[in-house]
Design a protein around this motif. Structure first.
Motif, short mmCIF file in Angstrom:
data_model
loop_
_atom_site.label_atom_id
_atom_site.label_comp_id
_atom_site.label_asym_id
_atom_site.label_seq_id
_atom_site.Cartn_x
_atom_site.Cartn_y
_atom_site.Cartn_z
N ALA A 199 67.02 45.35 50.79
CA ALA A 199 66.64 44.45 51.88
C ALA A 199 65.13 44.49 52.04
O ALA A 199 64.53 45.56 52.12
N ILE A 200 64.50 43.33 52.10
CA ILE A 200 63.07 43.26 52.32
C ILE A 200 62.80 43.06 53.81
O ILE A 200 63.69 42.65 54.55
N ASP A 201 61.58 43.37 54.23
CA ASP A 201 61.22 43.21 55.64
C ASP A 201 62.30 43.83 56.54
O ASP A 201 62.82 43.19 57.45
N ALA A 202 62.63 45.08 56.26
CA ALA A 202 63.80 45.69 56.88
C ALA A 202 63.57 46.21 58.30
O ALA A 202 64.54 46.47 59.01
N ARG A 203 62.33 46.36 58.71
CA ARG A 203 62.07 46.91 60.05
C ARG A 203 62.65 45.99 61.12
O ARG A 203 62.34 44.81 61.19
N GLY A 204 63.52 46.53 61.96
CA GLY A 204 64.08 45.77 63.08
C GLY A 204 65.32 44.98 62.74
O GLY A 204 65.93 44.38 63.63
N ALA A 205 65.73 44.94 61.48
CA ALA A 205 66.89 44.15 61.09
C ALA A 205 68.18 44.93 61.29
O ALA A 205 68.21 46.15 61.10
N ALA A 206 69.25 44.23 61.65
CA ALA A 206 70.56 44.86 61.81
C ALA A 206 71.44 44.63 60.58
O ALA A 206 72.41 45.36 60.37
N GLN A 207 71.12 43.61 59.80
CA GLN A 207 71.92 43.29 58.62
C GLN A 207 71.03 42.61 57.60
O GLN A 207 69.96 42.09 57.93
N ALA A 208 71.49 42.61 56.37
CA ALA A 208 70.79 41.91 55.29
C ALA A 208 71.72 40.88 54.69
O ALA A 208 72.91 41.13 54.50
N GLY A 248 72.57 39.27 66.12
CA GLY A 248 71.70 40.35 65.67
C GLY A 248 70.66 39.87 64.67
O GLY A 248 70.90 38.92 63.92
N PRO A 249 69.52 40.52 64.66
CA PRO A 249 68.45 40.14 63.73
C PRO A 249 68.85 40.41 62.29
O PRO A 249 69.48 41.42 61.98
N ALA A 250 68.50 39.48 61.42
CA ALA A 250 68.86 39.60 60.01
C ALA A 250 67.65 39.42 59.12
O ALA A 250 66.66 38.76 59.50
#
Length: 301
Positions: A106-115, A96-98
């Motif tokens: 969490a920065i740049d959070a668009r589209g991320a599944a986890q931080a 998954g995208p992190a």
């Protein structure tokens, strides 16, 4: 030490600049253009630049892309994913995208599944809450949801190099943001007329823009050295170079962005003028892994 860009790095810079120019927002109103954002997201995915470190790229190449994306106000995730990608070389982050988190955000959070969060040497991950817009309108953030789970520890040298890379990436974003704001101000100074002449022909404005350019050139110099040091110098030296670059670039970017608003005059204080987007981005990047003078004062006169 040779910090000049080689042929491949210049090609990377040109490609990143073209993508930013073609698909980055040209106005404040375009920030809400879902179709443009989707096209930009697909284009960035196709480049594979979010996995630069896994592909063997240097800190210089990460900085090249980050700088051009800052200049073009690219409003899809890059900084967070590329720093998380660097961690994947040392710790299993799972599928998954992190992205990465600073403190509990969490920065740049668009589209991320986890931080992924790094504290000292420990790497931990947590799911994300709802994505929201922060001060920087081009990079959504999210609070961490739930308790962070430890994934392991970085080696001492790896932790320092990751810290250096994080600082360099934010420095590059600051340099690019300053370049974008300065270009916006210069373009406006060429077309805005007062007393029958472009305002750029008056010394008061011309000197402000010239001083901004000098600050940008200084920022480029310290950034290039710090980016080179991420992989070529010792880990401790890399962190020191990155800290110096961060302080200089942050102060320069703020000055240049505030000058851009000043050059625009009254319109610079309106929502429709894009100058505030650059200032917001510069202030946000300054607050990511901030550095104080005390941390670099040892050995400086």
């Amino acid at each position: 030490m040779d910090v000049r860009l080689n042929a491949e790095q210049r090609q990377l810079r040109d490609a990143a600049a073209k993508l930013a120019d073609d698909l980055g927002p040209d106005s404040v109103a375009e920030l809400d253009d879902a179709g443009r954002i989707a096209r930009l997201e697909r284009a960035v995915n196709q480049t594979g630049w979010r996995a630069l470190r896994s592909d063997g790229a240097s800190g210089v190449e990460v900085a090249i892309v980050a700088e051009e994306f800052g200049r073009g106000l690219v409003d899809v995730a890059f900084l967070g994913p590329v720093l998380a990608d660097d961690l994947r070389r040392h710790v299993d982050l799972g599928a998954g995208p992190a992205t990465v988190a600073v403190a509990d955000t969490a920065i740049d959070a668009r589209g991320a599944a986890q931080a992924v969060r790094v504290r000292e040497r420990e790497v931990a991950t947590a799911p994300l809450g709802a994505v929201r817009t922060g001060a920087d309108l081009t990079r959504p953030v999210a609070d961490l949801a739930g308790t962070a789970q430890s994934l392991g520890e970085l080696g001492a040298q790896d932790a320092l190099r990751w810290q250096a890379l994080a600082l360099v990436a934010t420095c590059a974003d600051l340099v690019g943001t300053a370049r974008g704001a300065h270009a916006l101000a210069c373009d406006y100074a060429k077309i805005r007329e007062q007393y029958g002449k472009p305002i750029g022909s008056y010394q008061a404005v011309a000197h402000l823009l010239a001083e901004g350019l000098a600050l940008i050139e200084g920022s480029v110099s310290v950034l290039r050295h710090a980016a080179w040091a991420v992989d070529a110098a010792s880990a401790a030296e890399a962190v020191r170079a990155a800290r110096i670059a961060k302080i200089y670039s942050a102060r320069a970017a703020r000055t240049v962005c505030e000058t851009a608003i000043q050059v625009h005059g009254g319109i610079g204080n309106t929502w429709e003028c894009a100058a505030h987007l650059y200032l917001r981005r510069a202030l946000t990047s300054t607050g990511l892994w901030p550095v104080t003078i005390r941390e670099i004062a040892d050995g400086l006169s």
